[in-house]
Design an enzyme around this catalytic site. Structure first.
Site, short mmCIF file in Angstrom:
data_model
loop_
_atom_site.label_atom_id
_atom_site.label_comp_id
_atom_site.label_asym_id
_atom_site.label_seq_id
_atom_site.Cartn_x
_atom_site.Cartn_y
_atom_site.Cartn_z
N LYS A 280 0.92 -0.95 0.10
CA LYS A 280 -0.04 0.06 0.10
C LYS A 280 1.00 1.34 -0.12
O LYS A 280 2.21 1.19 0.56
CB LYS A 280 -0.87 -0.18 1.32
CG LYS A 280 -1.97 -0.86 1.31
CD LYS A 280 -2.82 -0.80 2.49
CE LYS A 280 -4.28 -1.57 2.51
NZ LYS A 280 -4.92 -1.55 1.49
N ARG A 354 -10.45 -11.41 1.66
CA ARG A 354 -11.20 -12.36 1.03
C ARG A 354 -10.77 -13.68 1.26
O ARG A 354 -11.44 -14.68 1.13
CB ARG A 354 -11.85 -12.13 -0.36
CG ARG A 354 -10.75 -11.97 -1.23
CD ARG A 354 -10.85 -11.14 -2.54
NE ARG A 354 -11.04 -9.59 -2.19
CZ ARG A 354 -11.14 -8.77 -3.18
NH1 ARG A 354 -11.73 -9.19 -4.31
NH2 ARG A 354 -11.30 -7.47 -2.81
N1 BES Z 1 -8.21 -3.65 4.08
C1 BES Z 1 -8.44 -3.29 2.83
C2 BES Z 1 -9.55 -2.25 2.60
C3 BES Z 1 -9.63 -0.96 3.17
C4 BES Z 1 -9.21 -0.08 2.49
C5 BES Z 1 -10.12 -0.73 4.57
C6 BES Z 1 -9.35 1.34 3.26
C7 BES Z 1 -10.32 0.36 5.07
C8 BES Z 1 -9.90 1.52 4.25
C9 BES Z 1 -8.29 -4.33 2.15
O1 BES Z 1 -7.40 -5.51 2.48
C10 BES Z 1 -7.86 -3.89 0.77
O2 BES Z 1 -6.78 -3.66 0.73
N2 BES Z 1 -8.55 -4.03 -0.36
C11 BES Z 1 -8.09 -3.62 -1.83
C12 BES Z 1 -8.75 -4.52 -2.55
C13 BES Z 1 -8.03 -4.59 -3.99
C14 BES Z 1 -6.80 -4.87 -3.85
C15 BES Z 1 -9.00 -5.28 -5.00
C16 BES Z 1 -8.39 -2.38 -1.94
O3 BES Z 1 -9.78 -1.84 -1.42
O4 BES Z 1 -7.92 -1.32 -2.56
MN MN Z 2 -5.42 -5.30 2.02
#
Ligand code: BES
Ligand code: MN
Ligand code: ZN
Length: 505
Positions: A280, A354
């Site tokens: 990230k 997921r």
């Molecule tokens: N934990 C994150 C989602 C999230 C983002 C929660 C911001 C709270 C605030 C999750 O694991 C994630 O990183 N999701 C990705 C999925 C994508 C790679 C398909 C996302 O939402 O960017």
């Molecule tokens: Mn994630």
């Protein structure tokens, strides 16, 4: 934490530092307890209205010093807004304001006299709303503050005044239940606020012991070996990037009849989400300690359900791991075999939630559940779709979704449904495995739900994406910024409705 007490006394008879009474906007005359205080004191509140200093606007607060005219030293007049518009949510919000105003004064105890409330469905609802507003609004996470400032003083006690024995009994039951629920919310907030260096998967499993509040609760924690045996390779793959071992937390509460099908609630327990190899960006990454909000909510709900003695069977599952980019981390392109036997091609290691939920949902099937509800900070896409404040609901069962919608309506947690039409599942097709773990940017919250659905089977199931409301960047009336513990009150309300039982036994 602030304790709650019910006492049979009138507002005018209450001896103490401060008593709170209410006034509706638009009414020229004082009513109920406010009128009683005004009369007993020879008119100390009337002036506020007559001179136009107090309109009763929602959340308006005025403190009046009684100078011996009443046994209480101060009266706090609280505006509730227009009578017609005053619902439980308005009460929670107004009373959180009042409680914070009292705390700012440095007063350690106060009393509340709430006038009977015409509109509520259950007579105990307004009492609950007041207790929730006060306890949730006063919440602070101070564990890591080594010095306390003046004005940081906590309110020790809030005292609800009841007119007679009957009312006192009812209020006691309602206040007791609301206290259990509010403490559960604060418990979840504490777990989420605790930084990931002190809230590893092992820490979470240790904290899960706090949920074992009676003989009716059983805790089982699976470690590497057990998970390996079960074939939870999706979950274990996410854990590979960290030196911290994963844990699978199982809490079983048997409040119902033997053999009665349980509700299974599943919570995402990523104690820190760096994104893994699909790292990230650094901006706000610290907030990813909250990626176990779903798991924390599960612990809190089971704890409160057991404390309330809800007459139903309930199972809580929390797959817990970090998501880090260590030397043995799982990588884009890897193919994983899930516990269900289906294979998953990893496109992004940041779509880890997921993966761990897939194995947890498969495991849920063992309990032959009446229904499965999962809560997860699953997708940024859900925030884009619905905004920061809203739970995204997706699921396969109409009545179950309706019950959750109704519960959310009552608790003031905003919830909105997104569709999971079959067409979306096409986006998860993989060239090398049974499915991919991401379906692209468009409809990201929905494709995530489509992914989860493949692991659920025929059980009625609802997925709650809490990525938006789990962590607040700005204060809300009774939710200080930071961890909100969204979902805790929602699920408890839902479970109580299912149990067909009133709060407070
Ligand atoms: N934990 C994150 C989602 C999230 C983002 C929660 C911001 C709270 C605030 C999750 O694991 C994630 O990183 N999701 C990705 C999925 C994508 C790679 C398909 C996302 O939402 O960017
Ligand atoms: Mn994630
Ligand atoms: Zn995540």
């Amino acid at each position: 934490m602030t304790s709650v007490e019910v006492r049979k006394a009138s507002a005018a008879g209450f001896r103490g530092e401060l008593v709170v009474v209410c006034h509706f906007e638009g009414s020229r005359k004082l009513e109920g307890a406010a009128l009683e205080l005004d009369r007993a004191s020879g008119g100390i509140l009337r002036d506020l209205l007559d001179r136009g200093d107090f309109s009763g606007k929602h959340g308006q607060v005025s403190v009046v010093y009684t100078r011996g005219a009443l046994p209480a030293h101060r009266v706090l007049l609280l505006g509730l807004g227009k009578k017609k518009e005053c619902d439980l949510e308005k009460l929670r919000r107004a009373f959180s304001k009042a409680a914070r105003a009292v705390r700012d004064l440095g007063v350690a105890e106060f009393a509340v006299r709430l006038d009977p409330f015409g509109e509520a469905k259950r007579p105990e609802d307004p009492t609950e709303a007041v207790v929730e507003g006060v306890l949730l609004g006063l919440y602070r996470f101070t564990r890591y503050k080594t010095s306390r400032k003046e004005g940081d003083k906590d309110i020790r006690k809030v005292c609800l005044l009841a007119a007679g024995d009957r009312e006192a009994r009812r209020m006691k039951a309602a206040a007791g239940a609301a206290e259990v629920v509010s403490r559960a919310v604060c418990y979840a907030r504490d777990l989420v606020s605790t930084p990931s260096n002190e809230m590893t998967p092992r820490d979470m499993a240790r904290r899960a012991r706090e949920v074992v509040v009676s003989k009716k609760v059983r805790l089982t924690v699976l470690g590497n070996r057990e998970m390996e045996k079960l074939g939870m390779r999706a979950l274990l793959s996410v854990a590979r990037g960290s030196k911290e071992p994963a844990r699978f937390i199982i809490l079983e509460y048997s409040g119902g009849r033997r053999g009665e099908k349980p509700y299974v609630i599943v919570g995402k327990g990523i104690t820190f989400d760096s994104g893994g190899i699909s790292l990230k960006p650094p901006d706000k990454m610290e907030e990813m300690k909250s990626d176990m909000s779903g798991g924390a909510a599960v612990l809190a709900v089971i704890r409160a359900a057991a404390e309330l003695g809800l007459p139903l069977n309930l199972v809580g599952l929390v797959p817990a791991t970090e998501n880090l980019p260590g030397g043995r981390a799982y990588k884009p392109g890897d193919v994983l075999k899930s516990m269900s036997g289906r294979t998953i091609e990893v496109i992004s290691t940041d779509a880890e939630g997921r993966l761990i939920l897939a194995d947890a949902l498969t495991y849920a099937g063992r309990f032959k559940p009446k229904a499965v509800i999962d809560m997860a900070t699953l997708t940024g896409a859900c925030i884009i779709a619905l905004g920061d404040d809203v739970i995204g609901m997706m699921g396969t069962d109409g009545p179950l979704k309706d019950s959750l919608r109704k519960a959310a309506d009552e608790t003031g947690e905003k919830l909105w449904e997104l569709p999971i039409w079959d067409d979306y599942a096409e986006l998860l097709k993989s060239d090398v495995a049974d499915m991919k773990n991401t379906g692209g940017r468009a409809g990201g919250a929905i494709t995530a739900a489509c992914f989860l659905r493949k692991f659920v089977g025929d059980t009625p199931w609802v997925h709650l994406d809490i990525a938006g409301p789990a962590w607040l960047s700005k204060d809300k009336p009774y939710i200080p910024r930071g961890a909100s513990a969204v979902g805790v009150r929602l699920l408890l309300r839902f479970l109580r409705d299912q149990a067909g039982k009133k709060w407070g036994k």
